[in-house]
Design a protein around this motif. Sequence first.
Motif, short mmCIF file in Angstrom:
data_model
loop_
_atom_site.label_atom_id
_atom_site.label_comp_id
_atom_site.label_asym_id
_atom_site.label_seq_id
_atom_site.Cartn_x
_atom_site.Cartn_y
_atom_site.Cartn_z
N ASP A 23 0.86 -1.18 0.00
CA ASP A 23 0.00 0.00 0.00
C ASP A 23 0.90 1.23 0.00
OD1 ASP A 23 -2.22 1.66 0.22
OD2 ASP A 23 -2.94 0.80 2.09
N GLY A 24 0.32 2.40 0.05
CA GLY A 24 1.10 3.63 0.17
C GLY A 24 1.95 3.90 -1.06
N GLY A 25 3.03 4.64 -0.84
CA GLY A 25 3.91 5.05 -1.93
C GLY A 25 4.55 3.90 -2.67
N TRP A 26 5.02 2.88 -1.93
CA TRP A 26 5.60 1.73 -2.61
C TRP A 26 4.54 0.99 -3.42
CZ3 TRP A 26 10.15 0.99 -4.21
CH2 TRP A 26 11.27 1.44 -3.49
N GLY A 27 3.29 1.00 -2.95
CA GLY A 27 2.21 0.39 -3.72
C GLY A 27 2.00 1.09 -5.04
N VAL A 28 2.07 2.41 -5.03
CA VAL A 28 1.95 3.18 -6.27
C VAL A 28 3.11 2.83 -7.20
CG1 VAL A 28 2.07 5.51 -7.26
CG2 VAL A 28 0.64 5.08 -5.24
N ASP A 29 4.32 2.85 -6.67
CA ASP A 29 5.47 2.53 -7.52
C ASP A 29 5.43 1.09 -8.02
OD1 ASP A 29 6.40 5.10 -7.49
OD2 ASP A 29 8.14 4.70 -6.21
N ALA A 30 4.87 0.17 -7.23
CA ALA A 30 4.71 -1.20 -7.70
C ALA A 30 3.77 -1.23 -8.90
CB ALA A 30 4.19 -2.10 -6.58
N GLN A 35 10.41 2.71 -9.42
CA GLN A 35 10.45 3.66 -8.31
C GLN A 35 10.48 5.07 -8.89
OE1 GLN A 35 13.47 3.04 -5.33
NE2 GLN A 35 12.84 4.82 -4.17
N THR A 36 9.55 5.90 -8.44
CA THR A 36 9.44 7.26 -8.96
C THR A 36 9.82 8.33 -7.96
OG1 THR A 36 7.11 7.49 -8.33
CG2 THR A 36 7.58 6.54 -10.53
N ARG A 37 9.97 7.92 -6.69
CA ARG A 37 10.34 8.88 -5.64
C ARG A 37 10.87 8.12 -4.44
NH1 ARG A 37 6.69 8.99 -1.44
NH2 ARG A 37 4.60 8.21 -1.83
N PRO A 38 11.53 8.84 -3.51
CA PRO A 38 11.98 8.18 -2.27
C PRO A 38 10.79 7.83 -1.37
CG PRO A 38 13.03 10.35 -2.57
CD PRO A 38 11.96 10.23 -3.59
N HIS A 39 10.98 6.81 -0.54
CA HIS A 39 9.93 6.37 0.39
C HIS A 39 10.53 6.23 1.78
CE1 HIS A 39 7.29 5.51 -2.99
NE2 HIS A 39 8.34 4.93 -3.57
N ILE A 129 -2.53 -2.53 -3.73
CA ILE A 129 -3.84 -1.92 -3.83
C ILE A 129 -4.05 -1.52 -5.30
CG2 ILE A 129 -5.37 -0.11 -2.96
CD1 ILE A 129 -4.26 -2.22 -0.85
N ALA A 130 -5.18 -1.91 -5.87
CA ALA A 130 -5.47 -1.62 -7.28
C ALA A 130 -5.58 -0.12 -7.50
CB ALA A 130 -6.76 -2.33 -7.70
N ALA A 131 -5.12 0.33 -8.67
CA ALA A 131 -5.02 1.76 -8.98
C ALA A 131 -6.30 2.56 -8.75
CB ALA A 131 -4.51 1.94 -10.40
N ASP A 150 2.09 11.00 -6.84
CA ASP A 150 1.62 9.63 -7.03
C ASP A 150 0.37 9.59 -7.90
OD1 ASP A 150 3.70 8.85 -5.37
OD2 ASP A 150 2.41 8.31 -3.68
N VAL A 151 -0.59 10.45 -7.62
CA VAL A 151 -1.85 10.45 -8.35
C VAL A 151 -1.63 10.85 -9.81
CG1 VAL A 151 -4.07 11.66 -8.55
CG2 VAL A 151 -3.34 10.71 -6.35
N THR A 152 -0.81 11.86 -10.03
CA THR A 152 -0.52 12.28 -11.41
C THR A 152 0.14 11.14 -12.19
OG1 THR A 152 -0.30 14.58 -10.70
CG2 THR A 152 0.72 13.98 -12.79
N ALA A 153 1.08 10.45 -11.58
CA ALA A 153 1.77 9.34 -12.25
C ALA A 153 0.80 8.19 -12.54
CB ALA A 153 2.94 8.85 -11.39
N LEU A 154 -0.06 7.84 -11.58
CA LEU A 154 -1.02 6.76 -11.81
C LEU A 154 -2.00 7.11 -12.93
CD1 LEU A 154 -1.97 5.51 -8.23
CD2 LEU A 154 -0.78 4.23 -10.00
N CYS A 155 -2.51 8.33 -12.91
CA CYS A 155 -3.46 8.74 -13.94
C CYS A 155 -2.82 8.71 -15.32
CB CYS A 155 -4.03 10.13 -13.62
SG CYS A 155 -5.17 10.10 -12.21
#
Length: 168
Positions: A23-30, A35-39, A129-131, A150-155
């Motif tokens: 979940d969280g930031g690593w979930g987004v990067d997964a 990896q798009t940013r430090p966590h 967690i699904a996008a 994170d949201v901008t990258a996922l979108c």
Amino acid sequence: MQSDEVVRLCQCFERANLAFWVDGGWGVDALLGRQTRPHSDLDLAVNLADLAAFDRLLQHQGYARIARDHDPEWNWVLRHQSGRSVDLHGFVRDAMGNGILGDPGEGSSYPAGALEGRGAISGFAVGCIAAPFVLAFRNGFEPRDVDRHDVTALCAQFGFALPSRFRI
């Protein structure tokens, strides 16, 4: 927290037959596959019945549970002396497939379908967690800079419209 440590821990969880979802930031990067940013930490959704097993395994890896005022019994944070931490969110599935966090009356849950995401951290496949659910969760509170990132990258990756709180 560096990706090699995340992968090492995830491999330990798998060897111990412990189910988890990043979940969280690593979930987004997964979800993004890179990896798009430090966590600063690793957030995990885990079965409540396995919370103590995660605690023992992480303690064996040099992590210690930290006491925080007003922490619910289903949310534990463990910190390593190096400063990295793991934030565990224990849930129980209900008959509808929702992952209920704590008292069902409080409405905190991973909705049915949220735990069906798949991604990779440094090439290591993980459940996450699904996008669409990440976007809905992040739209539920005042966004920070990391949330905007994170949201901008996922979108952009999945072709979703920006949630209302993230529109300029």
